[in-house]
Design an enzyme around this catalytic site. Structure first.
Site, mmCIF file in Angstrom:
data_model
loop_
_atom_site.group_PDB
_atom_site.id
_atom_site.type_symbol
_atom_site.label_atom_id
_atom_site.label_comp_id
_atom_site.label_asym_id
_atom_site.label_seq_id
_atom_site.Cartn_x
_atom_site.Cartn_y
_atom_site.Cartn_z
ATOM 1 N N PHE A 162 0.862 -1.188 0.000
ATOM 2 C CA PHE A 162 0.000 0.000 0.000
ATOM 3 C C PHE A 162 0.897 1.236 0.000
ATOM 4 O O PHE A 162 0.739 2.156 0.761
ATOM 5 C CB PHE A 162 -0.931 -0.031 1.234
ATOM 6 C CG PHE A 162 -2.078 0.943 1.153
ATOM 7 C CD1 PHE A 162 -3.028 0.856 0.131
ATOM 8 C CD2 PHE A 162 -2.220 1.957 2.095
ATOM 9 C CE1 PHE A 162 -4.076 1.766 0.050
ATOM 10 C CE2 PHE A 162 -3.272 2.872 2.022
ATOM 11 C CZ PHE A 162 -4.197 2.767 1.001
ATOM 12 N N VAL A 192 2.201 3.050 -5.474
ATOM 13 C CA VAL A 192 1.359 2.480 -6.534
ATOM 14 C C VAL A 192 0.096 1.842 -5.943
ATOM 15 O O VAL A 192 -1.000 1.951 -6.516
ATOM 16 C CB VAL A 192 2.155 1.457 -7.383
ATOM 17 C CG1 VAL A 192 1.312 0.924 -8.521
ATOM 18 C CG2 VAL A 192 3.427 2.087 -7.928
ATOM 19 N N VAL A 252 6.544 -1.450 -17.178
ATOM 20 C CA VAL A 252 7.374 -0.878 -18.251
ATOM 21 C C VAL A 252 6.815 0.487 -18.680
ATOM 22 O O VAL A 252 5.755 0.565 -19.289
ATOM 23 C CB VAL A 252 7.458 -1.839 -19.464
ATOM 24 C CG1 VAL A 252 8.350 -1.258 -20.556
ATOM 25 C CG2 VAL A 252 7.976 -3.205 -19.042
ATOM 26 N N GLY A 272 7.734 10.634 -5.233
ATOM 27 C CA GLY A 272 7.400 9.207 -5.357
ATOM 28 C C GLY A 272 7.813 8.607 -6.691
ATOM 29 O O GLY A 272 7.349 7.538 -7.069
ATOM 30 N N GLU A 292 13.067 5.071 -7.031
ATOM 31 C CA GLU A 292 13.030 3.799 -6.302
ATOM 32 C C GLU A 292 13.470 4.041 -4.858
ATOM 33 O O GLU A 292 14.148 5.034 -4.570
ATOM 34 C CB GLU A 292 13.994 2.805 -6.963
ATOM 35 C CG GLU A 292 13.648 2.448 -8.392
ATOM 36 C CD GLU A 292 12.278 1.809 -8.519
ATOM 37 O OE1 GLU A 292 12.047 0.742 -7.937
ATOM 38 O OE2 GLU A 292 11.423 2.403 -9.207
ATOM 39 N N ASP A 335 17.110 0.493 -13.332
ATOM 40 C CA ASP A 335 15.658 0.433 -13.496
ATOM 41 C C ASP A 335 15.248 0.426 -14.980
ATOM 42 O O ASP A 335 14.490 -0.446 -15.409
ATOM 43 C CB ASP A 335 15.013 1.597 -12.716
ATOM 44 C CG ASP A 335 13.530 1.676 -12.931
ATOM 45 O OD1 ASP A 335 12.789 0.979 -12.221
ATOM 46 O OD2 ASP A 335 13.092 2.415 -13.831
ATOM 47 N N LYS A 370 13.374 -2.667 -17.310
ATOM 48 C CA LYS A 370 12.224 -2.455 -18.215
ATOM 49 C C LYS A 370 12.588 -2.864 -19.643
ATOM 50 O O LYS A 370 11.771 -3.443 -20.361
ATOM 51 C CB LYS A 370 11.809 -0.985 -18.166
ATOM 52 C CG LYS A 370 11.234 -0.587 -16.806
ATOM 53 C CD LYS A 370 11.180 0.916 -16.651
ATOM 54 C CE LYS A 370 10.618 1.309 -15.298
ATOM 55 N NZ LYS A 370 10.831 2.735 -14.986
ATOM 56 N N GLY A 383 4.971 7.593 -10.935
ATOM 57 C CA GLY A 383 3.976 8.320 -10.144
ATOM 58 C C GLY A 383 2.811 7.425 -9.773
ATOM 59 O O GLY A 383 2.532 6.431 -10.440
HETATM 60 N N1 HSE Z 1 11.652 4.689 -10.414
HETATM 61 C C1 HSE Z 1 10.877 4.463 -11.583
HETATM 62 C C2 HSE Z 1 11.078 5.622 -12.537
HETATM 63 C C3 HSE Z 1 9.432 4.316 -11.217
HETATM 64 O O1 HSE Z 1 11.545 6.668 -12.097
HETATM 65 O O2 HSE Z 1 10.777 5.488 -13.726
HETATM 66 C C4 HSE Z 1 8.546 3.850 -12.338
HETATM 67 O O3 HSE Z 1 8.934 2.592 -12.810
#
Ligand code: HSE
Length: 408
Positions: free
Chosen positions: A12, A15, A124, A179, A182, A193, A197, A294
């Site tokens: 929670f 996301v 992604v 937010g 990561e 990250d 993806k 977000g």
């Molecule tokens: N930390 C990732 C970003 C979150 O900034 O794209 C979304 O996947």
């Protein structure tokens, strides 16, 4: 016929809360959240305590729950949840890119073995509907490349640094507060990250499973004031670009910062927005742009997967059947600009083809064509910044030839 789904949600956080809100605001999706499973009993929650459990089995063993939505941070724990959920006959929606990238082949097998669906559009590029488009819209086009901005935090940081002249640390802090970043922001700024993806996207684009550790990632964390100055003086900006290409019968892919001319479409993708450019033999170039990070944008992608499950949707992994396991390779030459404090750390002779350079302000800036593996090595050195040139002139090289070049 649409089904009415009962959901058990793990997490929670950013996301999870986004999903709760978007689900409450939408009327078309026949799904309701039965329970959230969270770790921390002492945290104040914005919704009634009766929604929460601290015991995973309350969701995993509840026969009334049809779909497990996995939205936690810990990739290893997430994989265990997904596996158990599928073994217990539940469908899964997850946005955990690290977990997916590290276990994609097992995720693929689990779906076949247990005849369940695992969907992960939100993993992604946030709200951009790319995976289902790759599966459905591009099911017969011969895709030659997929590339773009796959990380919202770094794009946000670069936008703030370039346009508002904020310093890097300040911009990173803002990305964390909003937010986007990561929990461990080095995953964003060092390019892990977007690499996770990219690994997922490669499977749905080219039908190949690539271990994330085999994909080279160079981050934005070593970009210097000299690089920013060079960009500004040459009408360029810098973006962190993830890309994968099919050249003859090999797949290439890597993540690295790149100088982008200010009149290039990618330059106008700002803040937490992401962009995906797909190039196919028939459709040619198409571009998707949307928020890549977000709470609500990612929550909306998760909701879209839940909605797809009400129609029994599952990924067919069509490219796997079409492509017959093409090899993934890093044997490629790319054009890059490296900068470092003046000296002989890297010389023009170190390049495959040297294209120019200058010295100034105590820094040295060299431009040329170089094997990707060598670029990765340089990027690991102290005080060396590596940024791809605006035109990278990607050239595949037979492995045997490249070994000679790397060891020369
Ligand atoms: N930390 C990732 C970003 C979150 O900034 O794209 C979304 O996947």
């Amino acid at each position: 016929m649409k089904k009415n789904l009962k959901l058990g949600v793990f997490g929670f956080g950013c996301v999870g809360q986004g999903l709760y809100h978007v689900l409450n605001e939408t009327h078309g999706v026949k799904a309701e959240i039965k329970k959230f499973c969270v770790k921390n009993r002492n945290k104040a929650r914005i919704i009634d305590a009766s929604y929460f459990t601290y015991n995973a089995d309350d969701i995993l063993n509840d026969p009334e729950i049809d779909v497990v939505v996995e939205l936690i941070d810990d990739a290893n724990a997430a994989f265990e949840i997904v596996k158990k959920a599928v073994e217990n006959g539940k469908h899964v929606v997850t946005a955990n890119k690290k977990m997916l990238a590290e276990h994609l082949e097992e995720i693929y097998e689990l779906q076949k073995t247990y005849d369940r669906s695992i969907l992960y559009e939100g993993a992604v590029c946030g709200s951009i509907p790319i995976l289902r488009n790759l599966e459905e819209y591009y099911d017969n086009d011969l895709i030659t490349s997929i590339e773009g901005i796959f990380n919202g935090s770094t794009n946000y940081i670069l936008t703030k640094v370039f346009e508002e002249r904020k310093n890097y640390a300040e911009a990173l802090k803002a990305a964390q507060e909003l937010g986007f970043a990561e929990t461990d922001p080095s995953l964003d700024v060092k390019g892990y990250d977007p690499k996770f993806k990219l690994a997922i996207a490669i499977t749905h684009t080219f039908g190949v499973f690539v271990r994330p550790e085999n994909i080279i990632n160079i981050g934005i964390d070593k970009i210097s004031a000299t690089d920013l100055k060079y960009a500004r003086e040459n009408n360029l900006t810098i973006k962190l670009v993830a890309r994968s290409y099919k050249i003859r019968d090999e797949i290439f892919g890597f993540v690295a910062p790149q100088y982008i001319p200010t009149d290039n479409m990618l330059a106008s993708v700002r803040n937490e927005y992401n962009a995906v450019l797909v190039e196919g033999a028939f459709a040619e170039k198409q571009v998707f742009i949307g928020k890549g990070a977000g709470s609500y944008p990612t929550g909306s992608a998760v909701l879209s997967d839940i909605s797809a499950l009400t129609f029994n949707y599952r990924y067919e992994y069509k490219k796997i059947a079409q492509n017959d396991g093409l090899p993934f390779s890093n044997n490629v030459l790319v054009d890059a600009v490296v900068s470092f404090p003046q000296g002989n750390l890297i010389t023009p002779q170190d390049f495959e083809t040297f294209k120019g350079g200058y010295q100034g302000g105590g820094f040295q800036n060299l431009h040329g064509s170089v094997p990707l593996e060598k670029l990765k090595e340089w990027a690991g050195w102290d005080n060396v910044s590596v940024i791809l040139a605006p035109e990278i002139n990607l050239k595949a090289v037979p492995a045997s030839e490249l070994v000679e070049r790397l060891t020369a």
